[in-house]
Design a protein around this motif. Sequence first.
Motif, PDB file in Angstrom:
ATOM      1  N   GLY A   1     101.719 117.357  41.662  1.00 49.79           N
ATOM      2  CA  GLY A   1     101.198 118.350  42.941  1.00 49.79           C
ATOM      3  C   GLY A   1      99.763 117.577  42.790  1.00 49.79           C
TER       4      GLY A   1
ATOM      5  N   LEU B   1     107.852 126.373  45.571  1.00 57.39           N
ATOM      6  CA  LEU B   1     106.728 126.546  45.265  1.00 57.39           C
ATOM      7  C   LEU B   1     106.439 127.583  46.795  1.00 57.39           C
ATOM      8  CD1 LEU B   1     104.181 123.823  44.817  1.00 57.39           C
ATOM      9  CD2 LEU B   1     105.148 125.585  43.587  1.00 57.39           C
TER      10      LEU B   1
ATOM     11  N   GLN C   1     108.625 121.031  46.154  1.00 60.16           N
ATOM     12  CA  GLN C   1     107.889 121.487  47.249  1.00 60.16           C
ATOM     13  C   GLN C   1     108.471 122.748  47.736  1.00 60.16           C
ATOM     14  OE1 GLN C   1     104.797 121.306  46.938  1.00 60.16           O
ATOM     15  NE2 GLN C   1     105.021 119.922  45.134  1.00 60.16           N
TER      16      GLN C   1
ATOM     17  N   ARG D   1     105.426 131.073  46.287  1.00 62.34           N
ATOM     18  CA  ARG D   1     103.736 132.269  46.678  1.00 62.34           C
ATOM     19  C   ARG D   1     104.279 133.216  47.552  1.00 62.34           C
ATOM     20  NH1 ARG D   1     102.038 126.688  48.659  1.00 62.34           N
ATOM     21  NH2 ARG D   1     103.493 126.522  49.849  1.00 62.34           N
TER      22      ARG D   1
ATOM     23  N   GLU E   1      99.780 126.892  41.419  1.00 62.35           N
ATOM     24  CA  GLU E   1      99.913 127.784  42.602  1.00 62.35           C
ATOM     25  C   GLU E   1      99.790 129.125  42.769  1.00 62.35           C
ATOM     26  OE1 GLU E   1      99.981 127.917  46.357  1.00 62.35           O
ATOM     27  OE2 GLU E   1     100.505 126.409  45.920  1.00 62.35           O
TER      28      GLU E   1
END
Length: 402
Positions: free
Chosen positions: A147, A335, A332, A339, A370
């Motif tokens: 990240g 992620l 990614q 979310r 995150e």
Amino acid sequence: MDIVILAVVIAVVVLGAVSGLVIGTRRKKQLPPPPPAAPDITAPPAEPHVGDEAETPSDEERRTIEEVDLPGGGATAVEEPPVVEELPPTAIEVPEPTAGRLVRLRARLSRSQNALGKGLLTLLSREHLDEDTWEEIEDTLLTADVGVRPTQELVDSLRERVKVLGTRTPAELRGLLREELLKLVGTDMDRVVRTEPDDRKPGIVMVVGVNGTGKTTTTGKLARVLVADGNSVVLGAADTFRAAAADQLQTWGERVGAYTVRGPEGGDPASVAFDAVKEGKEMGSDVVLIDTAGRLHTKTGLMDEVGKVKRVVEKQAPLDEVLLVLDATTGQNGLVQARVFAEVVDITGIVLTKLDGTAKGGIVIAVQRELGVPVKLIGLGEGADDLAPFEPEAFVDALIGE
């Protein structure tokens, strides 16, 4: 007068010739053959019975079964029905203890993570650490899915400590890198899977995730982890949309003696989850694991269904854990999935699968940053006992090697 006699003679001759011709023609014609005599019809031979020769049966004297002397006495033997042997029940497997499991699997993890740890150590071992070298260090961390923000923090800290340290031996560099990585991974986060509430039984755990992350398999492996730690488990097969998902979960349960609650294929998943919790209460089980259907995080309607399952379960008891299963190889994109799920249900822990098949172990750091929730379990292979509780020290040691 002579003429008349001559005429008569000629007439007689002609008449005789005609008569002879007619008689000769009749003799030449064949008479029709006489009608055939009627054949002698005889009865066909009798069909041979079972055990008889294929010939006409003789008129010999026959005896009934009662008149035949059977061996072993005169009573007619009655055939006993065959004895059907009962198969032994499926043997219950005993999973290996979970204590120190990640330490035992460290070699498997380190083989896929050398690009991160060894790459950093090689760069930090250079005699002169110029800007190009620090950029290479940043690229290595970003490639490993650490990240952007954690990468910047790590590089800044390393710059400062290397400047102070001055001369750098390999042992000092390894210790330095280990300390900084442990700070990013976090050693003070609560990574215990909460399955033992103080005021009630059972503990309730819901497992969520997108399609293809290994969610059902992870639920089955988690059941093994809990059984290995001495818990009785009920499995709720609330993934009613994927063909054979309930069968798959039930097979995992049968291997360790966990009871599986399931419903019809295509049925209401919330109903199955509700029944699983109810069954767990009645059986006095320690933990209920609820496997939900895989969801595409971009489908609003499907994501709402996950929220419905959570609300229905909480009508009986509050959820103790909501574990999000992520595929470590998605990077990614994982992620983004995290979310969306965090907005629908309150995620309390992360399970990272397929971590042995990627050199992007930095996803552990990124996903924790995150969501603000810890990675609690990691999957390191296809074996039944390859799901391990996450231990930061063992993980970092695997990253940087011996």
